[in-house]
Design an enzyme around this catalytic site. Structure first.
Site, PDB file in Angstrom:
ATOM      1  N   ASP A 218      -1.402   6.959  -1.111  1.00  0.00           N
ATOM      2  CA  ASP A 218      -2.869   6.915  -1.039  1.00  0.00           C
ATOM      3  C   ASP A 218      -3.390   7.674   0.179  1.00  0.00           C
ATOM      4  OD1 ASP A 218      -1.738   4.787  -2.533  1.00  0.00           O
ATOM      5  OD2 ASP A 218      -3.585   3.632  -2.409  1.00  0.00           O
ATOM      6  N   ASP A 250     -12.465   7.150  -2.521  1.00  0.00           N
ATOM      7  CA  ASP A 250     -12.979   5.792  -2.256  1.00  0.00           C
ATOM      8  C   ASP A 250     -12.551   5.291  -0.878  1.00  0.00           C
ATOM      9  OD1 ASP A 250     -14.467   5.422  -4.555  1.00  0.00           O
ATOM     10  OD2 ASP A 250     -12.841   4.452  -5.660  1.00  0.00           O
ATOM     11  N   ARG A 251     -13.362   4.364  -0.367  1.00  0.00           N
ATOM     12  CA  ARG A 251     -13.166   3.726   0.940  1.00  0.00           C
ATOM     13  C   ARG A 251     -13.417   4.693   2.092  1.00  0.00           C
ATOM     14  NH1 ARG A 251     -11.691  -1.372   0.007  1.00  0.00           N
ATOM     15  NH2 ARG A 251     -10.285  -1.879  -1.695  1.00  0.00           N
ATOM     16  N   HIS A 405      -0.184   2.548  -3.804  1.00  0.00           N
ATOM     17  CA  HIS A 405      -1.061   1.445  -4.228  1.00  0.00           C
ATOM     18  C   HIS A 405      -1.213   0.306  -3.232  1.00  0.00           C
ATOM     19  CE1 HIS A 405      -3.355  -0.658  -7.235  1.00  0.00           C
ATOM     20  NE2 HIS A 405      -2.398  -1.490  -7.636  1.00  0.00           N
TER      21      HIS A 405
END
Length: 490
Positions: A218, A250-251, A405
């Site tokens: 990620d 995202d984030r 993940h």
């Protein structure tokens, strides 16, 4: 005596929490609960640490237990609401937000979350009502040839094919807070969508002598940390191959920069730069965790819709040298599932992963230490044990699976007797976890070479800056909550 020892464990958990060592905090809170399982605050503290670890299913279970012990404990309802909100169960969350507001009418933060949750419930219902299974592409009517790049644009111009010069200029522009021209954004997305659409659901690649493939986990919009990987390990080239294993966006608040750079490299090196889909390359996650808002803020809604279409075209797995099966989440609910099932999976017939099925499991599942299978700590998908991994590897002739993940404090972790490897490449995740990042190098001998790295400084823009109503800032420590983060007393 046990009660005093329990409080001591809870206090150690609080210290670990303040040091942003969430796994250690969870261990201490668990020990406190083992010594005294009647104290509701131990469960809400562990719930908060689980929220930090994105183990929302565990957080919901802890908060529910706390409510059973103390039905008047507002913080427990707060934690459960955050957990359900995080996994997009707004209908469940809204009941708990309502309780929190009733118990703490002066809590403006809780009131804002309750109002935001009501809007999300209405939005979800609206989107479901207007959903069209065969909607036209956002590319329809997009006349790229007649989009003018103004003379004032100070970047390298993009023609029909991408160049190294253009990519180098992109990297510099993004570092300096500049954007690409929207015409070039459209060009990149459409070109890469065409490339990845034609790739199989499971890409198969081998590493030849003199080459190296690097597997990254990620990256979550942490652009400056992505550049650090390239600085340390080498920029993509004909001999330096890369596989990015999902959750590009995202984030982190540079998600457009991350995914545009990855897409640019995919266009430049289509046969040696690989991208797997993650659970955050999906519409519902992008609406909640910032990518949709970032696309609209930096470009426009059409850019987001085109990205969404391209995400649904991404391969779901990569097989390296017939030895390493790389996918974002993990293994399956059925032992009979094989690599051939992945090869045959028509990902183009299902744009979003849904709540069940092979695609959902590939994007969402996690390993567990216990044998067999168990309920997901996230509240979505499931967990699989070392025996499940062993059977899958033996059946398919694999040395190991590589997945991402999940945050790992050292950036990676080798589990399940060496057959399940997690790699996570977003150090100091969300600016709130003191984890390292990691990547894995694989050369022609197919040995795994692990590398850890630290986060680098970035401009002062907080994570989740573009998230929906700022709702998911809850539980991530970006502001102090009126109810407090941890219960210091017992």
């Amino acid at each position: 005596m046990a009660a005093e020892d329990a409080v001591a464990m809870k206090n150690k958990g609080n210290e670990a929490f303040k040091a942003k060592d969430w796994p250690a905090a969870i261990d201490f809170y668990t020990k406190a609960i083992e010594l005294n399982d009647k104290e509701a605050s131990f469960y809400t503290n562990r719930a908060q640490a689980n929220i930090k670890m994105e183990a929302y299913g565990y957080a919901i279970a802890d908060a529910t237990h706390a409510i059973e012990l103390n039905p008047d404990f507002a913080k427990a309802y707060y934690r459960r609401a955050v957990g359900n909100t995080a996994i997009l169960k707004h209908g469940d969350a809204i009941h708990d937000w309502k309780v929190v507001v009733r118990k703490n009418p002066a809590d403006k933060v809780a009131k804002a979350q309750y109002d935001a949750c009501q809007k999300m419930v209405k939005r979800d219902a609206f989107l479901k009502a207007i959903e069209i299974s065969d909607a036209p592409s956002a590319a329809e009517g997009l006349d790229l040839e007649n989009i003018i790049v103004e003379d004032a644009y100070d970047g390298v111009r993009l023609k029909d094919e991408i160049t190294q010069e253009f990519v180098d200029d992109m990297i510099s522009r993004f570092k300096n807070g500049k954007k690409l021209h929207r015409k070039y954004v459209f060009q990149i997305i459409l070109a890469v969508k065409d490339i990845i659409y034609k790739e199989p659901t499971m890409v198969e690649t081998h590493v030849k002598s003199g080459q190296k493939i690097t597997v990254c986990g990620d990256t979550h919009g942490q652009y400056f940390d992505l550049l650090e990987i390239f600085r340390l390990n080498g920029f993509p080239s004909e001999s330096q191959h890369y596989l990015f294993n999902g959750d590009f966006v995202d984030r982190g608040s540079w998600s457009t920069e991350v995914v545009l750079l990855l897409y640019a490299y995919k266009w430049l090196y289509p046969s040696s730069f690989f991208l797997n889909r993650g659970n955050h390359e999906t519409d519902d996650m992008n609406r909640m965790y910032g990518f949709e808002g970032e696309c609209k803020a930096k470009y426009n809604e059409r850019v987001f819709k085109l990205f969404s279409e391209s995400f649904s075209a991404l391969p779901l797995a990569t097989l390296i040298g017939d030895k390493y099966f790389v996918l974002h989440g993990g293994l399956f609910s059925d032992d009979e599932t094989s690599l051939d099932d992945i090869r045959k999976l028509n990902r183009h017939g299902q744009r979003q992963p849904g709540q069940s099925g092979l695609m959902m499991e590939m994007l969402w599942t996690d390993p567990q230490t216990e044998p067999g299978r168990g309920p997901s700590k996230r509240g979505v998908g499931l967990q699989f044990g070392p025996d499940v991994t062993k059977r899958f590897c033996e059946k398919n002739g694999l040395e190991a699976i590589i997945r991402s993940h999940e945050v790992r404090m050292e950036g990676y972790e080798v589990e399940h007797d060496g057959k399940c490897i997690t790699v996570f490449s977003a150090p100091k995740y969300c600016d709130s976890t003191e984890n390292k990042g990691a990547y894995i190098n694989i050369e022609s001998d197919y040995k795994l070479d692990f590398h850890k790295f630290d986060a680098v400084p970035h401009p002062d823009i907080k994570p989740m800056a573009y998230a929906n109503n700022g709702m998911m800032t809850l539980g991530f420590g970006y502001h102090s909550m009126a109810l407090g983060v941890l219960e210091g007393r017992a």
